[in-house]
Design an enzyme around this catalytic site. Structure first.
Site, PDB file in Angstrom:
ATOM      1  N   ASP A 178       0.908  -1.139   0.000  1.00  0.00           N
ATOM      2  CA  ASP A 178       0.000   0.000   0.000  1.00  0.00           C
ATOM      3  C   ASP A 178       0.949   1.191   0.000  1.00  0.00           C
ATOM      4  O   ASP A 178       1.555   1.498   1.033  1.00  0.00           O
ATOM      5  CB  ASP A 178      -0.876   0.003   1.255  1.00  0.00           C
ATOM      6  CG  ASP A 178      -1.882   1.142   1.221  1.00  0.00           C
ATOM      7  OD1 ASP A 178      -1.499   2.247   0.758  1.00  0.00           O
ATOM      8  OD2 ASP A 178      -3.031   0.968   1.643  1.00  0.00           O
ATOM      9  N   HIS A 179       1.132   1.820  -1.156  1.00  0.00           N
ATOM     10  CA  HIS A 179       2.243   2.767  -1.251  1.00  0.00           C
ATOM     11  C   HIS A 179       2.064   3.982  -0.330  1.00  0.00           C
ATOM     12  O   HIS A 179       3.018   4.673  -0.030  1.00  0.00           O
ATOM     13  CB  HIS A 179       2.516   3.173  -2.702  1.00  0.00           C
ATOM     14  CG  HIS A 179       1.475   4.062  -3.288  1.00  0.00           C
ATOM     15  ND1 HIS A 179       0.270   3.587  -3.746  1.00  0.00           N
ATOM     16  CD2 HIS A 179       1.444   5.395  -3.490  1.00  0.00           C
ATOM     17  CE1 HIS A 179      -0.452   4.593  -4.194  1.00  0.00           C
ATOM     18  NE2 HIS A 179       0.232   5.702  -4.062  1.00  0.00           N
ATOM     19  N   HIS A 241      -6.015   2.547   1.195  1.00  0.00           N
ATOM     20  CA  HIS A 241      -5.240   3.683   1.710  1.00  0.00           C
ATOM     21  C   HIS A 241      -5.924   4.388   2.888  1.00  0.00           C
ATOM     22  O   HIS A 241      -5.306   4.641   3.916  1.00  0.00           O
ATOM     23  CB  HIS A 241      -4.986   4.706   0.596  1.00  0.00           C
ATOM     24  CG  HIS A 241      -4.481   4.098  -0.677  1.00  0.00           C
ATOM     25  ND1 HIS A 241      -3.463   3.177  -0.701  1.00  0.00           N
ATOM     26  CD2 HIS A 241      -4.856   4.262  -1.978  1.00  0.00           C
ATOM     27  CE1 HIS A 241      -3.228   2.817  -1.959  1.00  0.00           C
ATOM     28  NE2 HIS A 241      -4.058   3.457  -2.748  1.00  0.00           N
TER      29      HIS A 241
END
Ligand code: NAD
Length: 494
Positions: A178-179, A241
């Site tokens: 999950d950047h 996110h």
């Protein structure tokens, strides 16, 4: 001790957008910093019949914007090997195994393997299964798999995908990207909270009125149209996110700042999300889709989007957390495309002073004695600015006595942030270190989908009145109304 990491990377989808835009530049930065040196190699695979020479050209091109020394780039690219490979063809894994073993011996890689699945998730199961059946996993070194979003499109499909992966890999070998968890200021949430008594003492329902999380995009759907139209903002941004950010904002203090202890607390936070009943969805969640405005096309007129698409390009919601710390505090979240600006921020809105002693006329005329004092707001600016802002009340300059809000402001300076690692670089470094703190664990994924599924199902069963917001705005009016009905308002306004 040397900081050099030793591993063979196998990138499935090595010709794709993600590999070229994010993975190759990030690996190069790790190389420049000495985390990768002599003992690493990369196999790029995809169906196209590229030669190694062509692949080296692609790697070099992907680094063009870094303006690096050409000799260093050439040396780095020399560690890359291209293997034409259809992931659905068992025979191709035989060749892959041979190449992996050859490179392992050539570079002294000690059986350490990282498999990066930069491909559509419907291929994850078959890749994992073949890696096991064709004995590409090593018995001596580490074997880790990094996977991209989306992790399923609801709880059932996520579970199916997870079952496929766990048939080959243990949970502690799976690194779900999950950047946002690789972003500087998202990682900073824990430092701000647990490193400062003033914040952690106030971090509860006695002092906090509400919390607002905004992930705002200025662009429209762009080139990801087909994927996005099947997903929408709720699944694309909230399930992963936004709920990850909420878990970091709301979790209790971990016993130690370790992957295991943080995961325990994040899972508890996500388990405490109050599930919505179907009849509560419409009053707690707002969906939107952008209209046309001047030269800007409506979502439904974008390339590859159906003219009657009901996909949400905006979502705002009120999330409640049923535990001792957060009972009664609304968490308002919103995200969308074609909004006023591109930014991510978190606003923690504190309760006003119980009595406003400064304005006696107000006190007498108004039951809510404190209305003229602005609430304190702690803003965590995640991007593009990286910093923290605190709004507080102080005396206005000059004769007489009036209060006015002032701001304390900290922002990392632009030169320092330009040199600090980008999300993918941090996350690849973590994966090399065997540290999955900033990756999503299965239980977190599961609780997030269960929360989101109720909303999506209700939306799927009810036709929306789309389009309903103007490009360049902050979404439909109903998003403002969501807060107004609780006596609150969005801190960031267009
Ligand atoms: P892409 O379409 O650009 O690349 C897909 C790759 O898979 C290509 O290299 C293609 O050749 C390869 N491929 C397709 N079918 C194959 C097969 N049968 N055998 C072997 N190779 C095959 O996609 P992308 O944008 O690079 O995205 C990859 C993954 O990352 C997706 O899961 C996507 O959702 C996710 N992701 C991408 C981004 C991004 O910025 N591009 C952001 C977030 C998540």
């Amino acid at each position: 001790m040397s900081k050099e990491k030793i591993a063979l990377f196998t990138i499935f989808g090595g010709t794709g957008d993600l590999a070229q835009r994010k993975l190759y530049p990030s690996l190069f930065k790790l190389y420049q910093k000495g985390y990768l040196k002599e003992h690493f190699a990369v196999i790029g695979t995809a169906r196209r019949p590229w030669t190694n020479e062509h692949y080296h050209g692609v790697i070099t091109d992907s680094l063009a914007s870094l303006n690096a020394d050409p000799a260093t780039v050439a040396k780095f690219a020399g560690h890359f090997y291209y293997q034409s490979h259809d992931v659905t063809d068992a025979q191709h894994y035989v060749t892959l195994k041979q190449l992996s073993e050859k490179l392992d011996a050539q570079y002294g890689l000690q059986g350490n393997r990282i498999f990066y699945l930069a491909m559509a998730p419907n291929f994850f199961g078959t890749i994992a299964q073949h890696l096991r059946s064709e004995n590409i996993l090593t018995p001596n070194g580490f074997n880790r798999v990094i996977i991209e979003k989306p992790f399923g499109h609801d709880f059932e499909s996520a579970k199916e995908l997870n079952d496929q992966l766990t048939a080959t890999f243990n949970e502690n070998q799976i690194y779900r990207i999950d950047h946002y968890l690789g972003k500087e200021m998202i990682q900073n949430i824990s430092a701000i909270r647990f490193g400062n008594n003033i914040w952690e003492s106030l971090w509860n329902n006695r002092y906090i009125s509400n919390v607002q999380v905004t992930l705002s995009e200025k662009l429209g759907v762009e080139e990801r149209a087909v994927y996005y139209d099947n997903s929408g903002a709720l699944r694309d941004m909230v399930q992963n996110h936004i709920l990850q950010i909420l878990s970091l904002l709301t979790m209790d203090q971990p016993v130690e700042f370790t992957e295991k202890d943080i995961d325990v607390e994040k899972v508890k936070a996500l388990r405490s999300l109050r599930p919505l009943k179907p009849e509560e969805v419409a009053t707690n969640f707002v969906r939107g889709q952008y209209a046309a405005d001047g030269d800007v096309k409506a979502y439904r007129n974008e390339d590859k989007i159906s003219p009657d698409s009901n996909t949400d390009t905006f979502v705002a919601g009120k999330v409640m957390i049923d535990n001792f710390r957060w009972s009664g505090v609304p968490f308002y979240v919103r995200t969308g495309k074609r909004l006023a600006d591109k930014f991510t921020r978190i606003d923690v809105v504190f309760k006003r002073p119980i009595v406003n002693i400064f304005n006696h006329d107000d006190v007498r005329e108004n039951d809510d004695a404190a209305t003229s004092l602005a609430p304190n707001v702690l803003t965590i600016n995640v991007e593009p600015t990286e910093g923290v802002e605190l709004r507080m009340n102080a005396k206005a300059l000059g004769q007489g006595f009036a209060t006015t809000p002032v701001k304390l402001n900290f922002a990392h300076d632009a030169a320092a942030t330009a040199n600090s690692p980008e999300a993918y670089e941090r996350l690849l470094h973590d994966a090399l270190n065997g540290d999955a703190t900033n990756f999503t664990h299965w239980k977190e994924v599961a609780y997030s989908w269960k929360f989101v599924d109720v909303i999506q199902k209700y939306w799927d069963e009810h036709t929306p009145d789309f389009p309903n917001y103007r490009p360049g705005s902050m979404g439909p009016d109903a998003s403002d109304e969501l807060l107004r009905q609780d006596g609150h308002e969005w801190i960031y306004k267009e």
